[in-house]
Write a protein that holds these residues in place. Structure first.
Motif, short mmCIF file in Angstrom:
data_model
loop_
_atom_site.label_atom_id
_atom_site.label_comp_id
_atom_site.label_asym_id
_atom_site.label_seq_id
_atom_site.Cartn_x
_atom_site.Cartn_y
_atom_site.Cartn_z
N ALA A 126 9.32 25.50 42.38
CA ALA A 126 10.05 26.17 41.29
C ALA A 126 9.72 25.58 39.92
O ALA A 126 9.74 26.28 38.91
CB ALA A 126 11.55 26.07 41.56
N ARG A 130 8.45 27.57 35.89
CA ARG A 130 9.40 27.55 34.78
C ARG A 130 8.84 26.75 33.60
O ARG A 130 8.99 27.15 32.43
CB ARG A 130 10.72 26.94 35.24
N GLN A 254 13.61 35.35 30.10
CA GLN A 254 14.38 35.76 31.27
C GLN A 254 14.21 37.25 31.53
O GLN A 254 14.16 37.69 32.69
CB GLN A 254 15.85 35.42 31.08
N HIS A 257 10.86 37.44 33.24
CA HIS A 257 10.76 36.72 34.52
C HIS A 257 12.17 36.39 35.02
O HIS A 257 12.53 35.21 35.14
CB HIS A 257 9.95 35.44 34.36
N PRO A 258 12.98 37.39 35.35
CA PRO A 258 14.38 37.11 35.75
C PRO A 258 14.49 36.28 37.01
O PRO A 258 15.48 35.56 37.18
CB PRO A 258 14.96 38.52 35.95
N GLU A 259 13.49 36.34 37.88
CA GLU A 259 13.57 35.57 39.12
C GLU A 259 13.22 34.10 38.89
O GLU A 259 13.53 33.24 39.73
CB GLU A 259 12.61 36.18 40.17
N VAL A 260 12.59 33.77 37.75
CA VAL A 260 12.20 32.39 37.45
C VAL A 260 13.21 31.76 36.48
O VAL A 260 13.72 30.67 36.71
CB VAL A 260 10.77 32.34 36.85
N THR A 262 16.64 31.91 35.45
CA THR A 262 17.92 32.47 35.89
C THR A 262 19.05 32.07 34.96
O THR A 262 18.92 31.16 34.13
CB THR A 262 18.25 31.98 37.31
#
Length: 781
Positions: A126, A130, A254, A257-260, A262
């Protein structure tokens, strides 16, 4: 330290077999010093590197029963831990080191406190996605936009107290300005500055401190309020996401890249960012000014020559930085410094101790604003979790020092006892009282100094800018075609200590023409440095310039000392081999071996006795341990007969002509790593032949760019073409000055600096000559 109690005496490299009163979690004895270790004590708070000096020297990895952590204190081990973030997880970096009681936990719960993963404590896979997404505002180009604001704030705050003659720099400048800069960078309103200061301290105590039971509830209330404040500010930002600031940048990312990126992540980063971007810089600057004023000659030098400030900042960060230690969780059984550490263990890695490790920083306790490897410090961490805001902190510290040295060069510390907020990891004086004679303020007589401004350097300082003036105390003929120079500090102050095998870079009439010369004097002599220079008419001009121009009383500029040819003082037996001018580093090694009482011999070869430097001195010091081989007298060194088969515990060191060194390399081809150490004075590096090379890419991790390296160009040349500053000197793979850290990719090593083991580690490249084996390298630039 060993895997089981029954084998602990055999598996522990630091303890003998007799049992100790206590044993650690692996059955290894706990020494008395380890049992007493308390990072909340005043000794640790005042001077962490000195507090763990015993460990750094005698027991570099130990278990602390008071803390429940393994403590690591040496540079190479800590750097390796940072590098391997899979085995050594950062996930506990923000975990409370002192568990809180149920009442305090209930308080945090009522505030909805849910601090989670941030850039500091997040594992892969992760973390890096990010980090890459959020990196752009930290690039040098983006940080330049903040420079005018930092300068304006520094000027305004000094204006407030300059005529008073006395100030607490922490209360009156060094806390508020970095906080204002941090809030501006993040895009947070400034009106709650005093409240945020209280929240920030509470967060530090809550995470890294040892609050007493009666304090825990009050701390929890402050942390809970901090959490809710961060959430409210974040919600306001969402109403105007196109405004400046890193947090709004994250909000915009965000959407992509909403999944990264958050909601939980942004909330945690809002709170962590306020602390990280402000408190560490405030503490680091207070530590730096305190340290410089405790070394008046260094303060005077940067007042007189502001170009020294960027490297002075690095040396302050190394010698007395604001980050004392980090924490890591061991995810699988590991071995550190020969000590077995089981999975699930917690580590306190004392980076401030690593920054005082003599194995990496020569005479590490010596404060030297011209130290050429100061920026190797681990204050900002290392590897993929290195501090993203490091260059913002550097910029602020440079500007603060520039403003204070220009306007208050006569400032001095008052008598005071420095106090620190007790915690394991972050430190800076709570107060820093200084005084001066306001009637002597330079701007009263010369108001024009307020208009001067030194260009700020964003990033590490160039090593080419870190030259040390020396005066030539004497020039003497050492042998045919060889002169011996004795160099001293112009003000008579001690010069940096050095270790045998070290060299200095000498500017030979031009900063762009520097040459490397091994030190050949006594390493215990801190007053002078000595080199011997062979006149090489067919060389690159350095020796010819020295022989033609240098006289006693002249001033030269040098860099270093640096050491890529370090003597292993634990060797059972030393064989020291020199040919010609290669005697210079070997002579220093022999002197050191003699002083330590080691088993050693010196083998010195030359064509004519009259051309062999230092002969009389060597004979007087080493007697029958010295063997001399003179070609014109019919005696040559039979290397095969001298060395024979490999002997366990024997180390061979050699310096001299290429033919001799190639013969030694052939003889030692089957020996264990580092049984043979060689230093080259000349290179046999062939010219780059594009028809035999392939193109590849280098990704610059910190800069966020990728540079193409064509088949006809070196990595160094490609980086320079991309405006990336990498220091270099010899550009023949001999001196090590162009070394860059490698994070990924296989290196085709072609230098003459690294040992076999260092090459196999694959964590560095000499950019002037080495290349990629494959299509890509990832470099820490």
């Amino acid at each position: 330290m060993a895997a089981s109690t029954s084998s602990s005496a055999e598996g522990c490299p630091f303890h003998a077999a007799p049992p100790a009163p206590q044993s650690g979690p692996t059955g290894c004895p706990i020494s008395a010093r380890a049992a007493e270790f308390d990072p909340f004590s005043d000794g640790y708070q005042q001077d962490p590197p000195d507090y763990v000096r015993w460990a750094r020297e005698q027991e570099p990895v130990f278990y602390s029963p008071q803390l429940g952590y393994w403590v690591v204190t040496r540079y190479d081990a800590i750097k390796a831990i940072f590098r391997d973030n899979l085995t050594f997880s950062p996930s506990i970096a923000l975990e409370k080191i002192t568990p809180t009681g149920p009442e305090a936990n209930a308080v945090l719960e009522q505030y909805g406190y849910a601090m989670n993963r941030t850039l500091v404590n997040e594992d892969e896979p992760a973390h890096m996605p990010r980090r890459r997404i959020l990196m752009e505002p930290f690039t040098a180009e983006e940080l330049k936009h903040h420079e005018p604001m930092v300068r304006r704030l520094a000027r305004e705050y000094v204006d407030r107290f300059i005529d008073n003659g006395r100030a607490d720099l922490v209360d009156q400048m060094l806390w508020e300005v970095p906080l204002t800069v941090a809030l501006h960078f993040l895009g947070v309103p400034e009106e709650d500055m005093d409240t945020l200061r209280r929240y920030s301290i509470a967060h530090t105590v809550n995470t890294w401190g040892r609050p007493r039971p009666e304090e825990q509830v009050a701390v929890a209330h402050a942390v809970g309020n901090f959490w809710q404040y961060a959430g409210k500010v974040l919600e306001k930002m969402r109403q105007a996401p196109d405004q400046p600031g890193w947090m709004r940048y994250g909000i915009r990312k965000q959407k992509e890249h909403p999944e990264v990126v958050t909601d939980s992540y942004l909330h945690s980063m809002m709170m962590a960012g306020i602390v990280a971007a402000h408190e560490t810089t405030a503490n680091a600057t207070a530590n730096a000014i305190k340290l410089l004023l405790q070394h008046p000659e260094s303060w005077r030098e940067i007042c007189e020559d502001p170009s020294l400030i960027p490297n002075a900042v690095e040396e302050c960060l190394r010698h007395n930085g604001s980050v004392a230690a980090w924490r890591r969780l061991v995810t699988r059984d590991a071995r550190i410094e020969g000590v077995d550490i089981p999975a699930g263990s917690r580590l306190l890695i004392v980076t401030s101790s690593a920054n005082h490790d003599d194995r990496h920083f020569a005479d590490a306790d010596f404060f030297d604003i011209r130290r050429d490897n100061s920026s190797d410090h681990l204050t900002f961490g290392y590897g993929s979790h290195q501090c993203m805001g490091k260059n913002l902190a550097r910029m602020e510290m440079q500007i603060f020092l520039e403003e204070l040295t220009r306007r208050l060069p006569h400032m001095r510390l008052t008598g005071q006892r420095f106090t620190y907020v007790p915690n394991t990891s972050f430190r800076g004086p709570e107060h820093l009282w200084v005084e001066w004679d306001a009637a002597r303020n330079p701007e009263r007589q010369r108001p024009e100094i307020l208009q001067t401004q030194v260009p700020v350097r964003i990033g590490e300082p160039s090593r080419h800018a870190i030259a040390r003036p020396v005066v030539v105390e004497s020039v003497a003929r050492a042998a045919g075609g060889i002169v011996r120079l004795r160099l001293a500090s112009p003000d008579g102050k001690p010069l940096p200590r050095w270790t045998p095998g070290a060299h200095i870079d000498v500017e030979c009439g031009d900063p762009e023409r520097s040459r490397q010369y091994s030190l050949c004097g006594d390493p215990a002599d801190t007053r002078t440095l000595e080199i011997a220079v062979l006149h090489e008419p067919q060389g690159r001009g350095g020796s010819a310039w020295i022989h033609a121009h240098v006289q006693a009383g002249d001033r030269l500029r040098i860099r270093g000392p640096r050491n890529h040819f370090r003597l292993d003082e634990s060797a059972r037996k030393l064989v020291l081999i020199a040919g010609g001018i290669g005697i210079t580093p070997i002579s220093a090694m022999a002197r050191r071996a003699r002083g330590l009482g080691l088993d050693y011999t010196v083998h010195y070869s030359g064509r004519r006795r009259a051309d062999m430097a230092l002969l009389d001195e060597l004979a007087a010091l080493h007697g029958p341990r010295l063997q001399v081989y003179v070609s014109e007298e019919g005696r040559r060194n039979d290397l095969a007969a001298l060395l024979g088969a490999h002997e366990p515990g024997r180390q061979v060191y050699a310096c001299g002509p290429l033919r001799m060194l190639h013969a030694l390399e052939a003889l030692g081809a089957g020996w264990p790593d580092d049984a043979l150490r060689i230093e080259h004075f000349a290179s046999d590096l062939p010219q780059l032949d594009p028809s035999r090379e392939h193109a590849f890419e280098v990704e610059l991790k910190d800069s966020g760019i990728t540079v193409a390296v064509p088949a006809d160009r070196t990595v160094l040349a490609a980086l320079r073409a991309a405006n990336i500053d990498v220091p270099s000197d010899c550009e023949e793979g001999l001196c090590g000055s162009c070394e860059v850290r490698v994070l990924a990719g296989k290196v085709d090593h072609r230098d003459k600096v690294l040992t076999r083991a260092e090459r196999e580690a694959n964590d560095r490249i000499m950019t002037c000559c080495s290349r990629a084996c494959g299509g890509k390298l990832v470099l820490e630039l």
